[in-house]
Write a protein that holds these residues in place. Structure first.
Motif, short mmCIF file in Angstrom:
data_model
loop_
_atom_site.label_atom_id
_atom_site.label_comp_id
_atom_site.label_asym_id
_atom_site.label_seq_id
_atom_site.Cartn_x
_atom_site.Cartn_y
_atom_site.Cartn_z
N CYS A 204 -9.19 -12.39 53.68
CA CYS A 204 -8.11 -11.45 53.94
C CYS A 204 -7.61 -11.57 55.37
O CYS A 204 -6.41 -11.51 55.63
CB CYS A 204 -8.56 -10.02 53.63
N ASP B 169 -5.48 -14.61 55.56
CA ASP B 169 -4.20 -14.36 54.88
C ASP B 169 -3.27 -13.53 55.76
O ASP B 169 -2.07 -13.79 55.83
CB ASP B 169 -4.43 -13.68 53.54
N TYR C 201 0.29 -14.85 57.16
CA TYR C 201 1.50 -14.09 56.86
C TYR C 201 2.26 -13.77 58.16
O TYR C 201 3.48 -13.97 58.25
CB TYR C 201 1.14 -12.82 56.10
N LYS D 21 0.72 -6.42 52.48
CA LYS D 21 0.83 -7.47 51.45
C LYS D 21 -0.55 -7.90 50.97
O LYS D 21 -0.77 -8.09 49.77
CB LYS D 21 1.58 -8.69 52.00
N LYS E 257 -3.35 -6.19 51.12
CA LYS E 257 -3.97 -5.10 50.36
C LYS E 257 -3.45 -5.07 48.92
O LYS E 257 -4.20 -4.83 47.99
CB LYS E 257 -3.67 -3.74 51.01
N GLU E 258 -2.16 -5.33 48.75
CA GLU E 258 -1.55 -5.33 47.42
C GLU E 258 -1.98 -6.53 46.58
O GLU E 258 -2.01 -6.45 45.36
CB GLU E 258 -0.02 -5.34 47.54
N ASN E 259 -2.28 -7.65 47.24
CA ASN E 259 -2.59 -8.90 46.55
C ASN E 259 -3.78 -9.62 47.19
O ASN E 259 -3.64 -10.73 47.68
CB ASN E 259 -1.37 -9.84 46.59
N ARG F 82 -6.92 -11.95 47.79
CA ARG F 82 -7.33 -13.20 47.17
C ARG F 82 -8.84 -13.42 47.24
O ARG F 82 -9.34 -14.41 46.75
CB ARG F 82 -6.62 -14.39 47.85
#
Length: 89
Positions: free
Chosen positions: A30, A33, A37, A79, A81-83, A85
């Motif tokens: 995370c 990511d 981002y 983003k 938190k929503e998705n 991986r």
């Protein structure tokens, strides 16, 4: 001397400073990511010397860069938190 994107270092440092306030997962996946981002939304600042890195860091102290950096990191946290991986624990 190696060419360095100073923005990358600044994003990592700022994320370390604010990650506890983001209410998000702090695992390596995370975190990576969020950094990716944010970096994709900020202008790179390349340097190939210690003096160049110092100039870039000085330039990055502007209020606008700080706002852009924080905005990118807050958006990144939302983003991720929503998705997420990462694998469920």
């Amino acid at each position: 001397m190696k060419i360095v994107n100073v923005t990358e270092n600044l994003v990592e440092q700022k994320l370390d400073e604010i990650i506890d306030t983001l209410d998000c997962c702090k695992c390596d996946q995370c975190r990576a990511d969020m950094i990716s981002y944010a970096l994709n939304r900020l202008s790179p600042k390349y340097a190939n010397s210690d003096l160049g890195r110092a100039y870039m860091k000085l330039d990055a102290t502007s209020t606008q860069f700080e706002v852009d950096l924080l905005t990118a990191l807050f958006e990144a946290a939302e983003k991720v938190k929503e998705n997420p991986r990462h694998r469920p624990v």
